[in-house]
Design an enzyme around this catalytic site. Structure first.
Site, PDB file in Angstrom:
ATOM      1  N   HIS A   1       0.823  -1.015  -0.358  1.00  0.00           N
ATOM      2  CA  HIS A   1      -0.018  -0.254   0.195  1.00  0.00           C
ATOM      3  C   HIS A   1       1.111   1.061  -0.408  1.00  0.00           C
ATOM      4  O   HIS A   1       1.773   1.380   0.709  1.00  0.00           O
ATOM      5  CB  HIS A   1      -0.725   0.055   1.172  1.00  0.00           C
ATOM      6  N   HIS A  25       1.861  11.053  -1.595  1.00  0.00           N
ATOM      7  CA  HIS A  25       0.455  10.397  -0.747  1.00  0.00           C
ATOM      8  C   HIS A  25      -0.347  12.307  -1.233  1.00  0.00           C
ATOM      9  O   HIS A  25      -0.322  12.970  -0.495  1.00  0.00           O
ATOM     10  CB  HIS A  25       0.694  10.134   0.515  1.00  0.00           C
TER      11      HIS A  25
END
Length: 559
Positions: free
Chosen positions: A109, A155
């Site tokens: 992830h 992110h």
């Protein structure tokens, strides 16, 4: 003049107890050696009779032992037991010919992050490490750069820095098949306009070329191919863009507004320099690829009624993503539909957004319901990541592990409440800490006080709030070479999903007990008999010297 009283000075010496062995180990040495030294025939008898390795080649092992400095005019039995030649796992290789949906896939992830989910750097180094460990699922979040002319990976809407997509693709190409030759799935989470998606398509095609698995334009596959058919292939999985709903001008305007308003989002700023003015994709010959034409596994985002998202179309396949908490909630009402969905489609589970520290969740809830891509933060060291690492030690570390039969074809004979096997675990002793750590690492004035904990995690422990009991040995005080000699039993209902977890700690009465090593082992591949079990550090890296001597026995209960 000031005077001092001297109470006394002394040195305390600690040495391993060479003759302190459990009685059953002494009996094995007596039965299969002469004063501890084995001949080839002794080794053959030991392997076939005691270790139940009926197909073992004693002569080949004897010859290999020469390179481990374990034998001279014979093989020292105890040294052999403590060697890598006596590894606890047997390699059971799947033929890899079932559809991709029938395998658990080692999945990461936010693969590019070096630390937490909010302020850490983005880099290609975590991608390289993940691929070197056998990870087959790589996630990249795509965002426009500050000038809206190139693509960064970061992110989004956080303080994380960014890394250029081009660099990420290159390291994936370079390291994709170092640890495993089976396919790598790249999942894109894209926040781009059409112009930048076209740029991504050029980058992907020019970087991977023949490695890239492209969907057939004139022939639609109705089921996923097998890992064997997809060896050394790169697979792109993302949501096809609905470009009619997101015009380029709107995206451009949004980016420009963010820059003007002094946004704190560091995703727009890359730590990389624009190293060259020309890029390889600019020289791509032939037909210019379209972004949507590179997507082999189409992703869908769950919206509205989950039943609609779980609809199984016999004529096509898809990938559905759910957060960890969404999966837990969905399984309460739609558990069987999720299992049926994952028989031919891909389900990806990802950590909830509040895990800013890059911690992880229990993987068993996803595995229990057939989820292939249980995505983990590979920098989120701890129990749950160790379990993930243990699962993918199976099948030769290929990054793909076959799901249990009842999760692949609706096996109606599956009885989850029946005990299929009883695992008996005896932990004899351990060694190697004195070579791995400084003498004052655990206790300043004396050797450590080691204890071990052993437990089995599995199908019945899928609930995050329910952890199986870890059995604890007695604490051996002041000894670098602890001898526990204790045995435990574990009933196992689904051996295919059972993991044996072992952790060693130093007992400290004044502060938190210190970590001394850990490992997780797939029960389905455990070798019976006396085995050498190497331990790993918190990151999952194997210690060079620290090992446990243990005995395993698998018993089928009498009905």
């Amino acid at each position: 003049m000031q005077s001092f009283e001297v109470f006394g000075c002394f040195l305390r010496h600690f040495r391993p107890k060479g003759d302190a062995l459990p009685e059953d180990l002494k009996q094995v040495i007596s039965n299969y050696s002469e004063d501890g030294i084995m001949s080839v025939q002794n080794l053959h008898d030991f392997l076939t009779e005691y270790q139940e390795q009926t197909d073992a080649d004693a002569q080949a092992i004897f010859n290999r032992a020469k390179h481990h400095n374990l034998q001279h005019k014979g093989l020292h039995l105890l040294q052999y037991l403590y060697s890598d030649l006596n590894y606890p796992l047997q390699t059971i290789l799947d033929d890899m010919k079932s559809p991709l949906s029938h395998y658990y896939i080692y999945t990461s992830h936010n693969t590019y992050l070096t630390g937490n989910q909010f302020t850490s750097d983005s880099s290609v180094r975590p991608i390289i490490r993940a691929l070197q460990k056998g990870v087959r699922g790589i996630e990249l979040d795509l965002w426009p750069n500050s000038t809206n002319t190139d693509v960064n990976v970061c992110h989004g809407r956080t303080l994380t820095s960014s890394v250029k997509l081009r660099k990420c693709l290159r390291v994936i190409k370079d390291y994709a098949f170092h640890a495993s030759e089976y396919p790598v799935v790249i999942t894109f989470e894209d926040h781009l306009n059409k112009k930048l998606r076209d740029k991504v398509a050029l980058m992907v095609k020019s970087t991977f070329q023949d490695m890239l698995l492209l969907p057939e334009k004139d022939h639609k596959l109705t089921k996923l191919p097998s890992p064997e058919e997809l060896k050394k292939k790169i697979i792109i999985s993302t949501k096809p863009p609905n470009e009619s709903l997101e015009p380029e001008t709107a995206d451009d305007k949004k980016t420009t507004n963010n820059i003007k308003s002094g946004t704190i989002f560091d995703c727009l700023k890359s730590k990389d320099s624009d190293e060259e003015s020309r890029h390889p994709e600019e020289d791509l010959q032939g037909e210019v690829p379209e972004y949507k034409d590179l997507i082999f596994i189409h992703a869908v985002k769950h919206k509205g009624n989950l039943v609609d998202s779980l609809h199984v179309d016999p004529n096509k396949y898809k990938r559905l993503s759910l957060s960890e908490q969404a999966l837990v909630e969905a399984c309460q009402e739609h558990g069987q539909q999720i299992v049926r969905f994952t028989e031919r489609n891909i389900l990806r589970v990802y950590p909830k957004g509040t895990r800013l520290d890059s911690s992880n969740y229990s993987p068993f809830h996803g595995w229990k319901h057939g989820a292939q891509m249980v995505a983990f933060n590979m920098q989120g060291y701890g129990k749950n990541l160790w379990l993930m690492q243990g699962m993918f030690r199976a099948n030769g570390g290929r990054g793909y592990v076959k799901k249990p039969k009842f999760l692949c074809d609706g096996d109606l004979s599956f009885r989850p409440n029946e005990v299929k096997k009883i695992l008996k675990v005896k932990i004899y002793m351990g060694e190697g800490w004195h070579s791995e750590f400084h003498h004052a690492h655990f206790d300043y004035c004396s050797p450590p006080d080691f204890y071990a904990k052993v437990g089995v995690y599995g199908y019945e422990d899928a609930d995050d709030n329910k952890s199986p009991r870890m059995h604890k040995t007695k604490t051996i005080e002041d000894d670098w070479w602890p001898l526990w000699n204790e045995e435990f039993e574990f009933p196992i209902k689904v051996p295919e999903l059972a993991l044996l977890r072992i952790v060693v700690k130093d007992n400290d009465t004044t502060k938190k007990n210190e970590f001394g090593g850990q490992t997780c082992l797939p029960v389905s591949e455990l070798r019976t008999g006396i085995r050498c079990v190497p331990l790993y550090n918190k990151k999952g890296e194997k210690y060079r010297f620290i090992k446990l001597l243990m005995r395993f026995e698998l018993v089928i209960p009498i009905s």
